[in-house]
Enzyme design. Structure first.
Site, PDB file in Angstrom:
ATOM      1  N   LYS A 183       0.858  -1.179   0.000  1.00 28.71           N
ATOM      2  CA  LYS A 183       0.000   0.000   0.000  1.00 28.71           C
ATOM      3  C   LYS A 183       0.896   1.230   0.000  1.00 28.71           C
ATOM      4  O   LYS A 183       1.474   1.603   1.028  1.00 28.71           O
ATOM      5  CB  LYS A 183      -0.911   0.043   1.233  1.00 28.71           C
ATOM      6  CG  LYS A 183      -2.007   1.122   1.106  1.00 28.71           C
ATOM      7  CD  LYS A 183      -2.424   1.697   2.419  1.00 28.71           C
ATOM      8  CE  LYS A 183      -1.555   2.833   2.886  1.00 28.71           C
ATOM      9  NZ  LYS A 183      -1.646   4.061   2.039  1.00 28.71           N
ATOM     10  N   GLU A 186      -1.223   7.273  -0.262  1.00 27.77           N
ATOM     11  CA  GLU A 186      -2.326   7.632  -1.163  1.00 27.77           C
ATOM     12  C   GLU A 186      -2.041   8.891  -1.967  1.00 27.77           C
ATOM     13  O   GLU A 186      -2.703   9.138  -2.985  1.00 27.77           O
ATOM     14  CB  GLU A 186      -3.628   7.803  -0.375  1.00 27.77           C
ATOM     15  CG  GLU A 186      -3.603   8.829   0.726  1.00 27.77           C
ATOM     16  CD  GLU A 186      -3.216   8.232   2.082  1.00 27.77           C
ATOM     17  OE1 GLU A 186      -3.732   8.735   3.095  1.00 27.77           O
ATOM     18  OE2 GLU A 186      -2.408   7.288   2.113  1.00 27.77           O
ATOM     19  N   GLY A 236       6.932   5.282   8.143  1.00 25.08           N
ATOM     20  CA  GLY A 236       6.095   6.472   8.232  1.00 25.08           C
ATOM     21  C   GLY A 236       6.260   7.137   9.586  1.00 25.08           C
ATOM     22  O   GLY A 236       7.279   6.982  10.258  1.00 25.08           O
ATOM     23  N   GLY A 237       5.225   7.845  10.026  1.00 26.30           N
ATOM     24  CA  GLY A 237       5.286   8.600  11.269  1.00 26.30           C
ATOM     25  C   GLY A 237       5.069   7.745  12.501  1.00 26.30           C
ATOM     26  O   GLY A 237       4.541   6.627  12.432  1.00 26.30           O
ATOM     27  N   GLY A 241       2.740   4.480  13.107  1.00 23.77           N
ATOM     28  CA  GLY A 241       3.498   3.270  13.398  1.00 23.77           C
ATOM     29  C   GLY A 241       3.003   2.549  14.634  1.00 23.77           C
ATOM     30  O   GLY A 241       2.933   1.316  14.673  1.00 23.77           O
ATOM     31  N   GLU A 258       9.891   1.450  10.550  1.00 21.98           N
ATOM     32  CA  GLU A 258      10.901   2.511  10.389  1.00 21.98           C
ATOM     33  C   GLU A 258      10.149   3.819  10.515  1.00 21.98           C
ATOM     34  O   GLU A 258       9.393   4.186   9.622  1.00 21.98           O
ATOM     35  CB  GLU A 258      11.615   2.382   9.041  1.00 21.98           C
ATOM     36  CG  GLU A 258      12.940   3.146   9.007  1.00 21.98           C
ATOM     37  CD  GLU A 258      12.805   4.557   8.476  1.00 21.98           C
ATOM     38  OE1 GLU A 258      12.662   5.474   9.313  1.00 21.98           O
ATOM     39  OE2 GLU A 258      12.836   4.749   7.261  1.00 21.98           O
ATOM     40  N   CYS A 297      13.474  11.206   6.438  1.00 27.69           N
ATOM     41  CA  CYS A 297      13.474  10.725   7.822  1.00 27.69           C
ATOM     42  C   CYS A 297      14.833  10.887   8.472  1.00 27.69           C
ATOM     43  O   CYS A 297      14.933  11.094   9.685  1.00 27.69           O
ATOM     44  CB  CYS A 297      13.017   9.269   7.872  1.00 27.69           C
ATOM     45  SG  CYS A 297      14.001   8.136   6.891  1.00 27.69           S
ATOM     46  N   GLU A 400       9.652  16.022  15.109  1.00 30.31           N
ATOM     47  CA  GLU A 400      10.050  15.926  13.705  1.00 30.31           C
ATOM     48  C   GLU A 400       9.208  16.872  12.852  1.00 30.31           C
ATOM     49  O   GLU A 400       7.992  16.720  12.765  1.00 30.31           O
ATOM     50  CB  GLU A 400       9.882  14.488  13.207  1.00 30.31           C
ATOM     51  CG  GLU A 400      10.401  14.275  11.795  1.00 30.31           C
ATOM     52  CD  GLU A 400      10.270  12.834  11.343  1.00 30.31           C
ATOM     53  OE1 GLU A 400      11.177  12.356  10.643  1.00 30.31           O
ATOM     54  OE2 GLU A 400       9.259  12.195  11.684  1.00 30.31           O
TER      55      GLU A 400
END
Length: 506
Positions: A183, A186, A236-237, A241, A258, A297, A400
């Site tokens: 996936k 989007e 991702g964030g 996560g 990650e 990241c 972040e």
């Protein structure tokens, strides 16, 4: 790449070897972040589309040929895909630029790195020993440790490096003999869709590679919790996560995460003792913070500079940051593109406002640039920003930002530098700049980050593991450990001379 041209635009869900529209018929427009205009339409999948893709992957793993395909044949297919990526480098690089907003040159470099990953894992799996014999202490016992594919892998990728991050998951999964459902984000799915076409062109059996375009809260959530998924890998964030980990817990599936980073770039004064050293450290600080508009990241978003050289260093850094040429990724001479979305730009603007309210000093940037032919007013551009006089209590230092914002902190001693660098919930990456080899080793050894660069920033090697400490995630990508994530370890114990064993009397 003719199949993509012939396919109807909304048919971007791939399950069991077929391109399909969303079961609901829903679609989503994909916007070019340089001007906010739609340039593609994709299917907007949901839980039912995820179910269909998982069923296809399960069928292909349990009854298809791929898990039992000899490693030499799997490796050969991966090398064919690498060749197709080289063939389509220009088209894919431009598509990545338009999808994610990065410059076209960054897009081309990404495609080169994707091809490298395919070659690396092809060589790695083809060169492995078939198993590790374990001495059982008897000539009648044969004991061997072997590796087998995990099964069905759910791969959920971010929007900042769409194809590169997808390849870091897809390639080792395929090399190990798994099937998968991916996936993509989007908002940046286009090059991942293109890669599925290349896998098919290379001869991958139907059902091995499946793709669902759609949002994380529906498609991603269902993939993470699905009982027929054996592994979920997410990049991702932190917030998303933790949701993935929570969804995967009831089925106790393997999880690789990650997540974010708040990465320190520690510069000692001795690294700047010569003009060449000073210029190199400044140049790399710019690269660390502002490549892909800071949407990385591992971005070196925290400059931690020795007090004695702070003023000269920051003044030059700010001067050069103000000269970075912003523009559409395909524009001649553009060095930095837009942010990926209006939502992301608004987030960056909020962080800069909070920093100024908390006492940071703006040295450059901090605003939207003036529009031009290369920077349409409708695009999501934001100037590279340097915030001086920052400290650990500031939100912009702790969290972040994921945008073109560099904060500056100072230190006087080595211990203070290490303490500042490690004072973060994250632990993804960091760097140390010094002319003292002993200090370089000491500081690198004390930094609690998954990757530490010495006198450099941002290079990675396919053969080196990539992971993090703390809230930057669990598991590893790339290298032998990255392949191991997509395998199960089995101990096969064979008794060549079995004898009765009477545990109980009578």
């Amino acid at each position: 790449m003719a199949d993509r041209a012939e396919r109807q635009a909304p048919a971007t869900i791939h399950a069991g070897g077929e391109w399909l529209e969303a079961g609901s018929g829903a679609t989503r427009e994909i916007l070019d972040p340089a001007d906010a205009r739609p340039f593609a339409v994709v299917a907007e999948g949901d839980e039912k589309d995820a179910e269909r893709a998982v069923a296809a992957a399960r069928q292909a793993f349990d009854h298809g040929p791929w898990p039992g395909t000899p490693v030499g044949e799997r490796a050969a297919l991966l090398r064919r895909v690498a060749g197709l990526l080289v063939r389509d480098r220009e088209e894919l690089g431009l598509l990545e630029s338009r999808d994610a907003g990065k410059t076209a040159e960054e897009g081309r470099i990404d495609i080169d790195c994707v091809a490298d990953a395919f070659r690396y894992f092809a060589d790695l799996v083809a060169g492995e020993a078939p198993g590790r014999v374990v001495d059982a202490g008897s000539p009648d016992i044969h004991s061997v440790v072997v590796h087998e594919p995990v099964g069905v892998c759910a791969l959920i990728t971010p929007w900042n490096y769409p194809l590169l991050q997808a390849s870091w998951k897809i390639v080792p999964a395929l090399a190990a003999g798994n099937t998968f459902v991916i996936k993509p984000s989007e908002i940046t799915p286009m090059t991942t869709i293109a890669l599925i076409d290349l896998l098919t062109e290379a001869g991958l059996p139907a059902g091995v590679a499946n793709l669902v375009t759609g949002p994380g809260h529906t498609v991603g959530a269902r993939l993470a919790e699905h009982p027929d998924v054996d592994l979920v890998s997410f990049t991702g964030g932190l917030v998303s996560g933790t949701k993935v980990a929570r969804a995967a817990a009831p089925t106790v599936k393997k999880v690789a995460l990650e997540l974010g980073g708040k990465n320190p770039n520690v510069v000692f004064a001795d690294a700047c003792a010569t003009e060449e050293g000073f210029d190199t450290a400044v140049d790399q600080a710019l690269n660390a913070a502002f490549i892909h508009s800071g949407q990385v990241c591992s971005a070196g978003a925290r400059l931690i500079i020795e007090e004695s050289v702070r003023e000269r260093f920051v003044a030059e850094l700010a001067r050069r940051a103000a000269r970075i040429r912003l523009g559409r990724g395909t524009a001649e001479g553009a060095e930095c593109g837009p942010l990926v979305s209006e939502q992301q730009r608004a987030k960056v603007e909020a962080y800069v406002r909070s920093a100024l309210e908390e006492g940071a000093v703006l040295r450059s940037g901090g605003r939207r640039p003036e529009p031009s032919a290369e920077r349409p007013a409708t695009g999501y551009f934001y100037e590279p920003t340097v915030l001086d006089r920052c400290h650990r209590e500031m939100k912009v230092v702790r969290e972040e930002v994921f945008g073109p914002v560099l904060t500056v902190e100072t230190f006087r001693t080595e211990d203070e530098a290490v303490a500042l660098a490690n004072d973060t919930e994250y632990g993804l990456a960091g760097a140390v700049w010094t002319a003292d080899a002993g200090r370089a080793r000491r500081v690198a050894g004390r930094l609690r980050h998954g990757t530490v660069w010495i006198n450099d920033f941002h290079p990675y090697l396919p053969q080196a593991e990539w992971g993090g400490f703390g809230k930057s995630g669990v598991g590893r990508e790339l290298g032998p450990a990255g392949l191991a994530e997509y395998r199960e370890t089995k101990h096969v114990y064979q008794n060549l001379a079995p004898k009765p064993v009477r545990w109980f009397a009578g």
